[in-house]
Design a protein around this motif. Structure first.
Motif, short mmCIF file in Angstrom:
data_model
loop_
_atom_site.label_atom_id
_atom_site.label_comp_id
_atom_site.label_asym_id
_atom_site.label_seq_id
_atom_site.Cartn_x
_atom_site.Cartn_y
_atom_site.Cartn_z
N TYR A 26 25.91 -26.42 64.85
CA TYR A 26 25.38 -26.41 66.21
C TYR A 26 26.43 -26.02 67.26
CZ TYR A 26 22.65 -27.94 70.26
OH TYR A 26 21.97 -27.97 71.44
N PHE A 27 27.64 -26.54 67.12
CA PHE A 27 28.64 -26.38 68.16
C PHE A 27 29.57 -25.18 67.98
CE2 PHE A 27 28.14 -31.12 68.92
CZ PHE A 27 27.46 -30.95 70.11
N PHE A 28 29.62 -24.64 66.75
CA PHE A 28 30.61 -23.59 66.51
C PHE A 28 29.94 -22.30 66.04
CE2 PHE A 28 32.73 -27.67 65.91
CZ PHE A 28 33.81 -27.52 66.78
N ASP A 29 30.70 -21.23 66.14
CA ASP A 29 30.21 -19.91 65.76
C ASP A 29 29.73 -19.89 64.31
OD1 ASP A 29 31.25 -17.03 64.50
OD2 ASP A 29 30.18 -16.86 66.41
N LYS A 30 28.67 -19.14 64.07
CA LYS A 30 28.08 -19.06 62.74
C LYS A 30 29.07 -18.54 61.71
CE LYS A 30 23.83 -17.21 60.67
NZ LYS A 30 22.67 -16.31 60.92
N GLY A 31 29.90 -17.57 62.10
CA GLY A 31 30.90 -17.03 61.19
C GLY A 31 31.96 -18.06 60.82
N ILE A 32 32.36 -18.89 61.79
CA ILE A 32 33.34 -19.95 61.53
C ILE A 32 32.76 -20.97 60.56
CG2 ILE A 32 34.59 -21.88 62.56
CD1 ILE A 32 34.97 -20.21 65.05
N ALA A 33 31.50 -21.34 60.79
CA ALA A 33 30.83 -22.29 59.90
C ALA A 33 30.78 -21.76 58.48
CB ALA A 33 29.42 -22.59 60.41
N GLY A 34 30.49 -20.47 58.35
CA GLY A 34 30.46 -19.85 57.03
C GLY A 34 31.81 -19.86 56.35
N LYS A 35 32.87 -19.60 57.12
CA LYS A 35 34.23 -19.61 56.57
C LYS A 35 34.60 -21.00 56.04
CE LYS A 35 36.76 -15.83 56.73
NZ LYS A 35 37.49 -15.34 55.53
N ILE A 36 34.32 -22.03 56.83
CA ILE A 36 34.62 -23.40 56.41
C ILE A 36 33.79 -23.77 55.18
CG2 ILE A 36 34.47 -25.82 57.09
CD1 ILE A 36 35.08 -24.90 59.96
N GLY A 37 32.54 -23.36 55.17
CA GLY A 37 31.67 -23.64 54.03
C GLY A 37 32.14 -22.97 52.76
N ALA A 225 30.54 -14.64 47.58
CA ALA A 225 31.44 -13.54 47.27
C ALA A 225 30.84 -12.18 47.64
CB ALA A 225 31.79 -13.56 45.79
N LYS A 226 29.54 -12.15 47.95
CA LYS A 226 28.87 -10.88 48.18
C LYS A 226 28.50 -10.64 49.64
CE LYS A 226 28.69 -9.42 43.90
NZ LYS A 226 29.31 -8.16 43.46
N VAL A 227 28.48 -11.67 50.47
CA VAL A 227 28.03 -11.49 51.85
C VAL A 227 29.11 -11.95 52.83
CG1 VAL A 227 25.62 -11.83 51.17
CG2 VAL A 227 26.96 -13.77 52.00
N GLU A 228 28.90 -11.64 54.10
CA GLU A 228 29.82 -12.07 55.14
C GLU A 228 29.60 -13.56 55.43
OE1 GLU A 228 32.28 -10.29 56.49
OE2 GLU A 228 31.71 -8.77 55.02
N PRO A 229 30.64 -14.23 55.98
CA PRO A 229 30.53 -15.67 56.25
C PRO A 229 29.34 -16.06 57.12
CG PRO A 229 32.81 -15.00 56.39
CD PRO A 229 32.01 -13.74 56.23
N ASP A 230 29.00 -15.23 58.13
CA ASP A 230 27.88 -15.61 59.00
C ASP A 230 26.55 -15.56 58.25
OD1 ASP A 230 28.02 -12.88 58.78
OD2 ASP A 230 27.35 -12.50 60.83
N THR A 231 26.43 -14.65 57.29
CA THR A 231 25.22 -14.59 56.47
C THR A 231 25.18 -15.75 55.48
OG1 THR A 231 25.28 -12.17 56.61
CG2 THR A 231 23.83 -13.13 54.95
N TYR A 232 26.33 -16.09 54.93
CA TYR A 232 26.40 -17.22 54.01
C TYR A 232 26.03 -18.53 54.72
CZ TYR A 232 28.23 -20.71 50.80
OH TYR A 232 28.36 -21.80 49.96
N ALA A 233 26.31 -18.61 56.03
CA ALA A 233 25.99 -19.81 56.79
C ALA A 233 24.49 -20.12 56.76
CB ALA A 233 26.47 -19.68 58.23
N ASP A 234 23.64 -19.07 56.69
CA ASP A 234 22.20 -19.30 56.59
C ASP A 234 21.85 -20.05 55.31
OD1 ASP A 234 21.21 -18.08 58.95
OD2 ASP A 234 21.56 -16.10 58.08
N TYR A 235 22.54 -19.68 54.24
CA TYR A 235 22.28 -20.34 52.97
C TYR A 235 22.89 -21.75 52.95
CZ TYR A 235 21.58 -20.77 47.92
OH TYR A 235 21.17 -21.19 46.68
N MET A 236 24.00 -21.93 53.66
CA MET A 236 24.65 -23.24 53.73
C MET A 236 23.71 -24.32 54.24
SD MET A 236 28.47 -22.68 55.24
CE MET A 236 28.57 -24.43 55.67
N ILE A 237 22.94 -23.99 55.26
CA ILE A 237 22.09 -25.02 55.87
C ILE A 237 20.98 -25.44 54.90
CG2 ILE A 237 20.53 -23.40 57.03
CD1 ILE A 237 20.44 -25.39 59.34
#
Length: 394
Positions: A26-37, A225-237
């Motif tokens: 919620y509070f941070f950029d989608k790409g950052i969330a994906g990187k941490i995930g 390994a196949k997508v960018e961090p911001d796209t991976y963030a969608d799957y993370m949730i």
């Protein structure tokens, strides 16, 4: 007192951990969330696989009261995990960019180390009826993670990675402190003798853990390994909500593990019946939460109900089939789970091959990967149940 509060502590730690994930989204950029995930995903996988079956091996020995072999087993697997951890550090810096770990290498390493220590704590706590200690540590680390995210948002967003690193260090110190206290009760020397015999005996644990861990993490590793961090963030949730919903299955399997010593059928039926009540309810509530969160709160995240539905169906089927894999490993031998696990990974790969999705899947392509993973998980659970019934007959 804490033992009686175990369900409440466990649920609280899970809820707060998921709250931390939501705050990150919620509070941070989608790409950052994906990187941490992605950093957490690979650290979690690495922390589990470096045990080479040591966790199940030590649990089995303690459940069987084989204390004469326990010290040797502990010494062997403590050495293995230490060597593999140290060996992994240069590999992360050399190949981290291939799995989107570039710029978060230090976060990966510290997370890896904290999760490794937590795994040792889980081993000692669950076989000695002290599982509440492990859950309390999880609760504390989850609270610290929430605090780290809030501090980064309200005070200095640029310090997010540093604050998370600090949370990992504090969690590691707490875990090691409790481990030291437990070790004094169970481990009073380091033994070099008998390592060959232990490895010869544990080959089944080693092969099983390696293959089963690939089956558990394969969808997320493939996608990350196949997508960018911001796209991976969608799957993370989706994974975050789904993991919360199916958590009772693993918690119950661990909580009643001691029952395997005296009542195998009672263990199997108890875990299956209680899981069959809680998991479907939580999956339904999870879907409602997923819809609310993505529609009204995380509007920049894509809502993918089909993927969640596939995961939910596979989870319900797994619960109804029961914890056959746990019984096979701890009551008989882990080698009896090898064929089911191999069948699962082969099923996953065949479905991907038939759908020709070994390229870079888009958000829409996630569905094919998840269907492949869901089918393979059901195949594994069913094959383990068939194996258990054959073992009981013989």
């Amino acid at each position: 007192m804490f033992q009686r509060l175990l369900p409440l502590i466990s649920i609280s730690s899970i809820i707060i951990a998921q709250l931390a994930t939501f705050i990150l989204f919620y509070f941070f950029d989608k790409g950052i969330a994906g990187k941490i995930g992605i950093a957490y995903l690979w650290a979690n996988f690495s922390a589990r696989i470096v045990f080479l079956g040591g966790e199940q091996s030590l649990v089995k020995r303690l459940l069987a009261s084989e204390l004469s072999e326990y010290t040797t087993g502990f010494s062997l697997y403590a050495t293995i995990t230490s060597i593999l951890f140290l060996s992994s550090i240069p590999l992360v810096f050399l190949f981290g960019d291939l799995v989107n770990l570039d710029k978060v290498e230090y976060l990966f390493i510290m997370t890896f180390l904290m999760l490794l220590a937590l795994q040792w704590l889980e081993i000692f706590s669950k076989v000695e009826g002290l599982y509440h200690l492990y859950q309390i540590v999880l609760l504390v680390t989850a609270i610290l993670l929430v605090a780290s995210y809030l501090m980064a948002y309200f005070f200095d967003e640029n310090s997010l990675f540093i604050l998370i690193l600090g949370q990992r260090i504090v969690g590691l110190i707490i875990t090691l402190t409790i481990l030291f206290w437990l070790f004094k009760s169970f481990v009073n020397k380091f033994s070099l003798q008998g390592w060959r015999q232990i490895l010869k005996s544990d080959y089944g644990f080693i092969l099983l853990l390696t293959i089963s861990l690939i089956n558990v993490f394969v969808d997320r590793m493939f996608i990350s390994a196949k997508v960018e961090p911001d796209t991976y963030a969608d799957y993370m949730i989706i994974v975050a909500i789904y993991s919360l919903a199916i958590m009772p299955k693993s918690l119950l399997a661990n909580q009643y593990l001691v029952l395997l010593k005296t009542d195998m059928e009672g263990y199997f039926n108890t875990v299956r019946k209680i899981s069959a009540i809680y998991v479907p309810i939580l999956l339904l509530l999870g879907f409602m939460a997923y819809w609310v969160v993505t529609v009204y709160l995380l509007v920049n995240y894509e809502f993918m109900p089909g993927i969640y539905g596939v995961l939910a169906i596979s989870a319900v089927v797994e619960v109804l089939l029961g914890p056959a894999g746990m019984v096979n490993s701890f009551k008989y031998h882990p080698k009896y789970n090898l064929i089911p696990e191999i069948t699962g990974i082969v099923t996953f790969l065949l479905i991907l091959l038939l759908n020709n999705i070994f390229g870079s899947p888009s958000a829409e392509g996630f569905l094919s990967v998840v269907i492949a993973m869901a089918i393979s998980k059901v195949v594994i659970a069913y094959t383990k149940l068939v194996t258990l019934k054959r073992l009981q007959i013989h």
